[in-house]
Design an enzyme around this catalytic site. Structure first.
Site, PDB file in Angstrom:
ATOM      1  N   ASP A 171      68.295  98.965  99.872  1.00 24.45           N
ATOM      2  CA  ASP A 171      67.343  97.956 100.330  1.00 24.45           C
ATOM      3  C   ASP A 171      66.631  98.500 101.571  1.00 24.45           C
ATOM      4  O   ASP A 171      67.245  98.627 102.630  1.00 24.45           O
ATOM      5  CB  ASP A 171      68.099  96.670 100.672  1.00 24.45           C
ATOM      6  CG  ASP A 171      67.184  95.466 100.743  1.00 24.45           C
ATOM      7  OD1 ASP A 171      65.959  95.638 100.663  1.00 24.45           O
ATOM      8  OD2 ASP A 171      67.704  94.344 100.885  1.00 24.45           O
ATOM      9  N   ASP A 172      65.372  98.841 101.425  1.00 26.43           N
ATOM     10  CA  ASP A 172      64.608  99.459 102.518  1.00 26.43           C
ATOM     11  C   ASP A 172      65.170 100.831 102.891  1.00 26.43           C
ATOM     12  O   ASP A 172      65.131 101.236 104.052  1.00 26.43           O
ATOM     13  CB  ASP A 172      64.605  98.592 103.794  1.00 26.43           C
ATOM     14  CG  ASP A 172      63.927  97.247 103.628  1.00 26.43           C
ATOM     15  OD1 ASP A 172      63.358  96.994 102.560  1.00 26.43           O
ATOM     16  OD2 ASP A 172      63.965  96.457 104.592  1.00 26.43           O
ATOM     17  N   CYS A 191      60.215  94.033  99.012  1.00 25.92           N
ATOM     18  CA  CYS A 191      61.471  93.992  98.267  1.00 25.92           C
ATOM     19  C   CYS A 191      61.390  93.303  96.906  1.00 25.92           C
ATOM     20  O   CYS A 191      61.598  93.924  95.875  1.00 25.92           O
ATOM     21  CB  CYS A 191      62.497  93.303  99.159  1.00 25.92           C
ATOM     22  SG  CYS A 191      63.950  92.734  98.333  1.00 25.92           S
ATOM     23  N   ASP A 203      63.889 100.206  97.136  1.00 26.06           N
ATOM     24  CA  ASP A 203      62.782  99.339  96.719  1.00 26.06           C
ATOM     25  C   ASP A 203      61.468  99.624  97.436  1.00 26.06           C
ATOM     26  O   ASP A 203      60.393  99.488  96.864  1.00 26.06           O
ATOM     27  CB  ASP A 203      63.172  97.851  96.869  1.00 26.06           C
ATOM     28  CG  ASP A 203      63.720  97.517  98.251  1.00 26.06           C
ATOM     29  OD1 ASP A 203      63.856  98.429  99.095  1.00 26.06           O
ATOM     30  OD2 ASP A 203      64.010  96.328  98.494  1.00 26.06           O
ATOM     31  N   ASN A 204      61.562  99.992  98.707  1.00 28.56           N
ATOM     32  CA  ASN A 204      60.333 100.241  99.479  1.00 28.56           C
ATOM     33  C   ASN A 204      60.695 101.056 100.708  1.00 28.56           C
ATOM     34  O   ASN A 204      61.869 101.373 100.939  1.00 28.56           O
ATOM     35  CB  ASN A 204      59.644  98.917  99.873  1.00 28.56           C
ATOM     36  CG  ASN A 204      60.579  97.897 100.456  1.00 28.56           C
ATOM     37  OD1 ASN A 204      60.835  96.863  99.853  1.00 28.56           O
ATOM     38  ND2 ASN A 204      61.147  98.187 101.612  1.00 28.56           N
TER      39      ASN A 204
END
Ligand SMILES: *[C@@H]1O[C@H](CO)[C@@H](O)[C@H](O)[C@H]1NC(C)=O
Ligand SMILES: *[C@@H]1O[C@H](CO)[C@@H](O)[C@H](O)[C@H]1NC(C)=O
Ligand SMILES: *[C@@H]1O[C@H](CO)[C@@H](O)[C@H](O)[C@H]1NC(C)=O
Length: 497
Positions: free
Chosen positions: A28-29, A67, A268-269
């Site tokens: 996540d990130d 996200c 995700d990003n």
């Protein structure tokens, strides 16, 4: 017992009992803070071990830097406008736009006799309702609850120990920020579960701590004590994720299924720092991507330069399972067309892929700032549709030590140690064109340079074509209106743009 079950499902195929599974692991990130991506300041032994059995992509990009839309996109193969994630991040209620579409994906694999399960990031340490779901007919015991910032093995054991083939999606909450939601655990919740007073203990985590002096500061982050401390906290949570990944892989190994499982690791990003998450610049969209196939050892440990997109993951997974992409329509009448491609051929030999697209509408609901982009060979074109307004800042990033320090220094007229200034960060040109070979930090906008006029037109055309193909409702913005009946076309607004 397993084969009997598979027979029931009509899946004990002619070529024998070996079932091909998929494990998709999502940070996540997460970014490039790992040994495999040549960061020597951090220890990520489990990711590094996975990389030795993977093809390592150096030019992988998410199509959207937020996200929920990113997760919706990667589970549908559609850019955020079509994936149902176009509404951006989850509103407070905890629903997210891509949920329905992601469920549709799991339903699709379930229909083919596979069992799918999604373990999303979830839950705060006090066990607030997590953003998790499983799709029936998974057993009800498969209701993954993570008491920590990573899913617990016991939550997915029922899936792979009972069902073959399976599709398992394990999405970590690490290394996401926490300063906005649970500041008591530190800027990245790096203290959560570390055994200190009031922090609880995650029994199978050995915290790694880092000295801010030792972190590697990427070019897009100010080199200040505040930002270094922020990065050191982030490293600790990457270590928590890394150990969690080790546990997941160990579980599958012990169950004897790892050698039948395609393992994909990505994020995700971009990382939650300036120019990162919520931006379509390189730091916002470039992602780590490891693809580990037990059947394709030829390129294990190699680095691919091919441009690939997270929109390629759906076709890759379907290809692995030999499932044809289903024909269905979105927005009532438009047949969905996948623009991504299977990555499996890249596991055999280096492919000549040189183009990826980006599409962002908003992150938080107050952050409407639609952008579209294309990277083609050395060039990166960004179209900022709402370029007349300041670029929006999300709540989570706003309270980060890095951004607070940047604000403070800017306000006080002190040197920021940053490669940009806030004015230019907020106010962007409508078109941004960068030559990566000359300007890897994307600071020299060439869009107005007459030498690049022809190239600019080529890239604009390429981008518009992709927007039409993906039914992008913004295809005419900001100077036109899309009218779809009887034949879709852009009508001019005469709004001086
Ligand atoms: C890490 O650095 C080595 C040596 O410069 C290089 O060959 C390799 O491609 C790099 N790995 C990645 C993932 O960028
Ligand atoms: C793993 O799978 C590959 C490809 O299917 C096979 O060649 C290899 O022998 C397997 N290894 C083990 C340890 O089972
Ligand atoms: C920024 O300034 C505010 C107000 O002066 C102060 O409270 C805060 O600690 C500063 N933050 C950082 C990261 O320097």
């Amino acid at each position: 017992a397993c084969c009997a079950l598979l027979l029931l499902l009509g899946l004990c195929s002619a070529h024998g009992a070996r079932a091909r599974n998929v494990l998709l692991i999502l940070a996540d990130d997460g970014g490039f803070e790992s040994g495999v991506y040549n960061n020597s300041a951090i220890a990520t032994p489990h990711l590094d071990a996975l990389a030795r059995r993977s093809l390592i992509f150096r030019n992988a990009f998410t199509s959207v830097s937020s996200c929920s839309p990113s997760r919706a996109s990667l589970l549908t193969g559609l850019p955020q406008v079509g994936a149902g994630g176009g509404e951006g991040e989850a509103p407070k209620a905890g629903e997210w736009g891509g949920r329905t579409r992601a469920q549709a994906f799991v339903k699709l694999v379930n229909k083919r006799g596979l069992r799918g399960g999604l373990l999303s990031k979830g839950g705060d340490p006090q066990s607030r309702k997590p953003l998790l779901f499983s799709y029936r007919p998974l057993p009800s015991s498969y209701r993954p609850l993570s008491s920590s910032h990573r899913p617990l093995p016991s939550t997915y054991r029922p899936l792979y120990s009972t069902y073959r083939p399976f599709f398992l999606y394990v999405a970590f909450h690490d290394p996401h920020r926490c300063g906005h939601s649970q500041p008591q655990y530190g800027a990245f919740c790096e203290k959560f579960g570390n055994g200190e007073s009031g922090m609880g203990r995650i029994p199978d985590w050995t915290p790694q701590t880092y000295d801010p002096q030792d972190v590697q500061v990427p070019y897009f982050i100010p080199d200040t004590p505040a930002a270094r401390a922020d990065l050191a906290a982030q490293y600790t949570t990457i270590g928590r994720m890394d150990q969690g990944i080790g546990l997941v892989l160990q579980e599958l190994r012990e169950a004897g299924v790892l050698n039948d499982t395609l393992v994909i690791f990505t994020s995700d990003n971009g990382i939650p720092f300036p120019s990162g998450r919520t931006n379509l610049y390189w730091p916002g969209t470039a992602e780590p991507l490891l693809v580990s196939s037990p059947e394709h050892p030829r390129r294990w440990g190699q680095v691919s330069e091919a441009y690939v997109s997270l929109l390629d993951l759906t076709p890759t997974i379907l290809d692995w399972f030999s499932i044809p992409y289903p024909s269905y329509a979105i927005f009532s009448s438009k047949t969905v067309q996948l623009t991504g491609r299977s990555l499996l051929p890249a596991l055999e030999s280096e492919p000549p892929w040189t183009t990826v697209f980006g599409s962002q509408s908003l992150h938080e609901v107050t952050m409407s700032y639609p952008m579209r982009s294309v990277r083609h060979q050395n060039f990166h074109l960004v179209h900022n549709l709402n370029f007349k307004m300041p670029f929006p800042i999300d709540q989570d990033f706003y309270v980060s030590p890095t951004f607070q320090d940047l604000l403070n220094r800017t306000r006080a007229g002190q040197p920021t140690g940053w490669y940009k200034d806030l004015h230019h960060y907020y106010y962007r040109e409508r078109w941004e064109l960068y030559d990566w070979s000359q300007d890897p930090h994307e600071t020299q906008n060439l869009a107005a340079d007459p030498h690049y006029a022809q190239l600019l037109e080529v890239l604009k055309t390429q981008l518009a074509k992709w927007q039409w193909e993906t039914h992008d409702p913004w295809v005419c913005a900001p100077d036109g209106v899309l009218e779809e009946k009887l034949s879709p076309q852009c009508w001019p607004l005469h709004n001086e743009l």
